[in-house]
Design a protein around this motif. Sequence first.
Motif, PDB file in Angstrom:
ATOM      1  N   UNK A 203       6.611   5.394  -1.824  1.00  0.00           N
ATOM      2  CA  UNK A 203       6.948   5.581  -3.234  1.00  0.00           C
ATOM      3  C   UNK A 203       5.686   5.204  -3.993  1.00  0.00           C
ATOM      4  N   UNK A 204       4.730   6.088  -4.081  1.00  0.00           N
ATOM      5  CA  UNK A 204       3.461   5.637  -4.630  1.00  0.00           C
ATOM      6  C   UNK A 204       3.431   5.805  -6.150  1.00  0.00           C
ATOM      7  N   UNK A 205       3.731   4.709  -6.854  1.00  0.00           N
ATOM      8  CA  UNK A 205       3.728   4.773  -8.314  1.00  0.00           C
ATOM      9  C   UNK A 205       2.293   4.591  -8.813  1.00  0.00           C
ATOM     10  N   UNK A 206       1.961   5.351  -9.834  1.00  0.00           N
ATOM     11  CA  UNK A 206       0.651   5.221 -10.466  1.00  0.00           C
ATOM     12  C   UNK A 206       0.581   3.903 -11.236  1.00  0.00           C
TER      13      UNK A 206
ATOM     14  N   UNK B 165       0.835  -1.212   0.000  1.00  0.00           N
ATOM     15  CA  UNK B 165       0.000   0.000   0.000  1.00  0.00           C
ATOM     16  C   UNK B 165       0.868   1.261   0.000  1.00  0.00           C
TER      17      UNK B 165
ATOM     18  N   UNK C 163      -3.487   5.120   2.184  1.00  0.00           N
ATOM     19  CA  UNK C 163      -4.261   5.085   0.938  1.00  0.00           C
ATOM     20  C   UNK C 163      -5.004   6.407   0.745  1.00  0.00           C
TER      21      UNK C 163
ATOM     22  N   UNK D 222      -5.981   2.110  -8.385  1.00  0.00           N
ATOM     23  CA  UNK D 222      -6.013   2.740  -9.709  1.00  0.00           C
ATOM     24  C   UNK D 222      -7.114   2.126 -10.574  1.00  0.00           C
TER      25      UNK D 222
ATOM     26  N   UNK E 140       3.563   1.513  -1.772  1.00  0.00           N
ATOM     27  CA  UNK E 140       4.348   1.592  -3.009  1.00  0.00           C
ATOM     28  C   UNK E 140       3.556   1.849  -4.263  1.00  0.00           C
ATOM     29  N   UNK E 141       2.283   1.473  -4.252  1.00  0.00           N
ATOM     30  CA  UNK E 141       1.534   1.571  -5.488  1.00  0.00           C
ATOM     31  C   UNK E 141       0.198   2.240  -5.228  1.00  0.00           C
ATOM     32  N   UNK E 142      -0.343   2.844  -6.248  1.00  0.00           N
ATOM     33  CA  UNK E 142      -1.743   3.262  -6.191  1.00  0.00           C
ATOM     34  C   UNK E 142      -2.565   2.025  -6.529  1.00  0.00           C
TER      35      UNK E 142
ATOM     36  N   UNK F 225       9.542   0.519  -3.564  1.00  0.00           N
ATOM     37  CA  UNK F 225       8.245  -0.083  -3.216  1.00  0.00           C
ATOM     38  C   UNK F 225       8.290  -1.613  -3.228  1.00  0.00           C
TER      39      UNK F 225
END
Lengths: 202, 326, 108, 397
Positions: free
Chosen positions: C102-105, A88, A118, A95, A90-92, C30
Amino acid sequence: MAHVHEITVWTRGVVKDKEGRDVANALAKAADKEGRFTQAFDNYVDLPDRVNVPVRKYARISDEEIEMRYDYENEKPEVVVVVDATMVKGMNILRGMNKGGVLVVNTDRKPEDILKFIPNKDLLKAIACVDADGIAGTATVDFSGSEGGVDAVGLGAGIAAPLLGAVARATGLVKLENLAAVVKNKEALYRGHEQTVVQTIN
Amino acid sequence: MAVAVKTQTLSPIKKIRSVPTEEYYVPGHRTCAGCGPALQYKLVAKAAGPNTIFIGPTGCMYVANSSYLCTPYAVPWIHAQITNGGAVASGIEAAYQVLIRKGKWEGELPNVIVMAGDGGSVDIGLQAMSAMMYRGHDALFICYDNEAYANTGIQTSPTTPYGGNTTFTPPGPAIPEGKRLFPKDPPQLVIGGHPAVKYVATASVAYPVDLINKVRKALNVPGPTFLHIHAPCPKGWKFDESKTVEVAKLAIQTGMWVLYEWENGEFKYQHKPKEYKPVREYLKVQNRFAHLTEAHIAKMQAFVDAKLKAPGIPVEIPVPPPRATA
Amino acid sequence: MFDIPKEREVPFAGVTPAPVGEQPMMITGNWRTYRPVIDHEKCNLCMNCVIFCPDACWQLNEAEEEVVWNSKYCKGCLICVNECTTAALTKTYELDFEDGVVRLEKLF
Amino acid sequence: MAKEVTLSGCAAAAQAVKMAKVDVICSYPIRPYTAAMMELAKMVANGELDAEFIHGEGEHAQLSVCYGASAAGARTFTGSSGVGVTYAFETYSPISGARLPVQMMIADRTLDPPGDFGSEHTDAMSCRDQGWLMGWAETPQEAFDNHLINYRVGEDPRVMLPQFVCQDGYFVSHLPGKVTLPDQSQVDEFLPPYKPPHALDTKKPVSHGPQIRPDQGVIMDLQRAQAFLDVPKVIRGAIDDFNRIFGRRYSPFVEEYQTDDADVVFFIQGAHALTARHAIKHLRGKGLKIGLVKLRFVRPFPTEEVAEALSKFKAVGVVETSTSYGGAMRGGNLLHEVRAALYDAPKRPLTTSFMAGMGGEVIPLQEFYWMAEVLAKAVKDGRVGKYVYWVGFEQAA
């Protein structure tokens, strides 16, 4: 066009790759038993997987024939399963999700501990947390089912089982007894179902 | 007429603190967490420095490193097919020779390094590697050995040890040991038939100073040189990714890997243990050997014992059964 | 001429510039489930973490005389923790930290 | 001063490569192209040519060496024949994808089995979709010229593509013919030094050929597709310059012979055009209105030029020295292209294909007479009997 329920599973390469795939495969197999149309597959672009790399597994379930077969990705997941809670950060992971989705996370922490990472949590109808590691103990590492191969070990011997219980509990997408019919560690499945903490958001 | 030469002398280092701080293999690549081949790449790039061109035949160090139009190489790098690393290196070295000679390029002959996996070195890439060495190109051929075709999902290669469980040699009731064949010996293959090669060495990620010094020596020696670098693969060998260096060290402590230099016909050992641990110690930390029985392990121990007598001495290996598969 | 959207352009012949210092198109922070945490008091600068990190995520800061961790790229393999000679490094769960997001889309 | 000499196609190719001041050459022996490398080896040994001459360990290596050398900024040359051409197959697409203007001579030879030294275009034609320029020479002179023209076109910044420069094995490669060798100054005027846009240079580091995703792969494909759309213009410019500097009269893509009032024509590439011309001369003597259209580049295929040239006639016989087993035209490779080019033409001639010279057999005058008969009959009947005739082995239907 038929409504297709899209389930996206986020997991980590190698160490939890099979477990993530098991979640997608078991959901599809259980829905098969209900006579529904299903798909389950790895994201091809995420392959070959590397230790710890974020990878995606997908399942699709529909009451009518699913017309998209060759899309690499689930564009609009309504259920997102996170096999390793740290993802959570590291990524969206949400999406593409429309408002009203469900997030299922493998964690021994409380929903709010996860939600704080988030920013788009208002998309969620609910979050479900289950300590799948605590319940099942281990993750199975095996490559037989990767790259289009046939799994030689069996579905849901490890942490996938409690996660599947949590998905059933939080979404009602497939029936628990049908999951029990396809999963190896049935006890872990049931315990996951029981012990899942569901928090409604919207 | 300008002559293409390397005037550089890359000097040896004595201790870890003297390892150059500059990185030419920078963070931001899609190799496994705990990747042995990535670790050796970082060390090789440090040792070689900025006047270097890498040739990357297909394999993990191509696909995982250059994923999706970005690479971690701060020096020039070119993809080669898995088949032709040695040939592409030959072309690059030859081009620099002639371009410098004709005054079309100014500078020192670069360090030309092929970074090939075991398949790209001694299986499908063997012909190109051998020809590069035969012709005497001034290039360093490195075989980073993770003992399998790891990029495609862990399939057996000619350096996969006896008893290794790979996706092409799975153990089963009919073939209980998984891989039945004993591995090729890459450095001996090079030493045995390439008179132009004056320097060959083995190295390991467990001994980075030794590795760096061997890279530098190989680059200082004119003509083709060869390094065989042991690079444990947490995915393929199935061990915890924090244990990469530990597993590499165990290989040396058990005699599964021997560190030596071969220079002008002379062998010299490095970090040779006073007493070898049983091979079992090495096998038990890797799940790729989890299926082996006592009899299999004894066979492997016999192989290692024979091999340890001296490098270059032919090892008598148990002849695989007639219907042996790779 | 073909109509190639700007965001889908690929450099001529796929030739890309060499990265400087780090590859910003492949951020790997991430990947971590656990991170190494250092106790500088215990660190004797043996440099094992610096030398053994496949991702070059430990560097020596000469001026400060201490090793510095790169949270943006560390994949959490923990070789550094395993090879630390003075137990100055410990394995710690990533969710215990607010930082290091590190929130990558998109992946890659 | 330009001078006239007598050279085989192989020797002529070597002379052109020498005058192009090539930097890196990679050889491997296979008949019948080998003599080109023998010539170049002598030139290097004698000090007439300053190039790295590398003995490859096979054709795959030849192309791989040139790939590396070209990426490093060198002008490169290699060559092969027959199964050697197909042994190197893996390397063709990476070279054109990397946009490296490697030049490869092909002196055609049949593919096995079993070994046959004869000339068939099948070896080169089986590589025609790999993103390389490709065209044939009829004579040693044309071979000489094509090598220079191809370097110029392939290295043009608008193109940056590798080139197969083909000549029929034995017929062109071995038989001596008159060749006018130009002055080095003429060649220098025509062919500027190779300027690689992104050489592997330690002073300006770049990465060549990183892995890509499917959505990036299509863009790379588009880049090559665009280059092939742009290349005809570059070829025209190069041919204009070539004709001006060297005093020749080449058409860029299709050359016509005795077509002004022709009803039927042979459509052909390579050596056998020469015999065809003589056959036409004799057939005209007998009153048959027949001509010849010769193809100079099959890649890029000059669709518009071919359609325009061929739609004037009543029937076209494509004389093929290659085959495509099981193809739509039951064998004719060039016929596929010709019919596709003619599809949108307002007036379409009858077309058929002749498998002639297969196995490397000579195509004697009589066979051209026979083909002419088939074409004449087709005109009379208003239809062709078959897509493909194996000349010498069947009756005119």
